[in-house]
Design an enzyme around this catalytic site. Structure first.
Site, PDB file in Angstrom:
ATOM      1  N   LYS A 147      -3.074  -1.767  11.826  1.00  0.00           N
ATOM      2  CA  LYS A 147      -3.740  -0.480  11.644  1.00  0.00           C
ATOM      3  C   LYS A 147      -5.205  -0.543  12.069  1.00  0.00           C
ATOM      4  O   LYS A 147      -5.816  -1.606  12.155  1.00  0.00           O
ATOM      5  CB  LYS A 147      -3.623  -0.024  10.186  1.00  0.00           C
ATOM      6  N   ARG A 202       6.289  -3.213   5.998  1.00  0.00           N
ATOM      7  CA  ARG A 202       6.665  -2.690   7.320  1.00  0.00           C
ATOM      8  C   ARG A 202       5.705  -3.265   8.357  1.00  0.00           C
ATOM      9  O   ARG A 202       4.513  -2.954   8.345  1.00  0.00           O
ATOM     10  CB  ARG A 202       6.614  -1.167   7.309  1.00  0.00           C
TER      11      ARG A 202
END
Length: 373
Positions: A308, A343
């Site tokens: 991210k 994830r």
């Protein structure tokens, strides 16, 4: 004036004997908590200010909860019970995924424009090869997505999304792997479930499509409800928080309640705080540090922090494909917090980190065994 109570674990330990037994097992997993902050605050619509804060241990929690106002005491008692709630395994088609230890969910983006790996796996052969490699490396679930939800990404027509994900799901399910579909559209959910997907991962928390909750309830499959502040096509807009941790907690509780009212069974609901969706760097870091709090909602947790933007912001603007170290660090932080599903893009490295982490936790159960008492 409406108030809410929250019980946040703040003292995480590897085993109960480190605290002479004065610790609880978080969510039936491999983490333990010995100290807690009990927070009382005004509802967000009344300013969201913290009214009071107490510190407690398992043996003093009853005394602290007795000090709460009557209108929040029942909810606080439920949260306290939820923190020790052991979750049943996920039954995903022919596969069983246990939730008493961290599990790795591998990301399979069959899109041309995903922020990290767009275009890498959007051919059938490439998707099949990558999925097989992730399963072999130890992924418990393969999450197939056909629409990018990065900031600024263009929406994908549901017919195109179905054409992307169904062949990949059929291929992965044909390997005998557990498959989830990453979508916010009811028609895509229906086609994916028909093709072999056994879990729905909805980044909109079932808010984007009015039929989505009905589809999930009728199919009887587990669903991940993720927090995102946007209510339209852009899930990243509208992130206005009085306290990001407590506001996201309240929002996930509200989405959970809507899902229950729609007929989705409690055992089929998983929650995701939505790292990177409509949150600043500081807000993302606050959520990561507060992950143990979300066990108080009584459902398994999913963490999606892999590659991210926050990692790049903390590492000299490293490109998405150069964020492995940060991704593994955040995954291990989540494991410490008792998060059940992780994830990730980098499955082999995360599985290796998980296995070492688990070895340390197993060994910690016999630490301090020679202490008197």
């Amino acid at each position: 004036m409406i108030q809410h109570a929250y019980i946040r674990p703040i003292g995480i330990v590897p085993g109960p004997q480190a605290e002479h037994g004065n610790a609880i097992r978080l969510a039936g997993g491999m983490g333990y908590a010995s100290r807690f902050a009990v927070v009382l605050r005004q509802a967000k619509e009344h300013g969201g200010e913290v009214v009071d804060r107490w510190l407690a241990a398992p043996d003093t929690m009853a005394e602290v909860l007795a000090q709460l106002p009557d209108d929040v005491a029942g909810d606080a008692e439920e949260q306290w019970a939820n923190l020790t709630l052991a979750h049943p395994a996920l039954e995903l088609g022919a596969r069983t995924v246990r939730l008493d230890q961290p599990q790795v969910m591998g990301i399979l983006n069959v899109t041309p424009d995903s922020f990290s790996d767009g275009g890498s796996h959007d051919s059938p052969d490439a998707a099949r090869e990558h999925a097989a490699a992730m399963v072999e490396a130890g992924a418990s679930i393969i999450d197939v997505g056909g629409e990018s939800t990065r900031p600024g990404a263009k929406p994908v027509w549901e017919g195109d999304e179905i054409a992307r994900v169904v062949p990949a799901i059929e291929a992965v399910a044909g390997m005998g792997a557990a498959v989830s579909v990453d979508t916010r559209k009811a028609a895509v959910m229906e086609a994916a479930i028909e093709a072999g997907a056994a879990l729905v991962n909805d980044v909109s928390g079932l808010t984007h499509d009015p039929r989505a909750a009905e589809v999930v309830a009728r199919a009887g499959v587990p669903v991940v409800l993720m927090h995102a502040p946007g209510s339209g096509e852009d899930l990243h807009e509208g992130g206005d928080y009085a306290n990001v941790v407590l506001d996201v907690f309240d929002a996930l509780r509200a989405r959970r309640d809507v899902a229950l009212e729609a007929g989705i069974e409690a055992r089929n609901i998983l929650l995701d705080p939505g790292i990177g969706f409509g949150k600043s760097l500081a807000e993302n870091l606050a959520l990561i540090n507060a992950l143990p709090l979300f066990h108080a909602l009584g459902h398994p947790l999913l963490l999606g922090a892999s590659r991210k933007r926050m990692i790049g912001a903390l590492s000299n603007e490293a490109e998405a494909n150069a964020r492995l170290g940060g991704s593994v660090t955040l995954a291990v932080k989540g494991m410490d917090a008792g998060v059940q599903l992780h994830r990730v893009h980098d499955v082999p490295e995360t599985v290796q980190a998980r296995n070492v982490w688990r070895g340390l936790r197993d060994a910690a159960l016999t630490d301090f065994g020679d202490l008197p008492g």
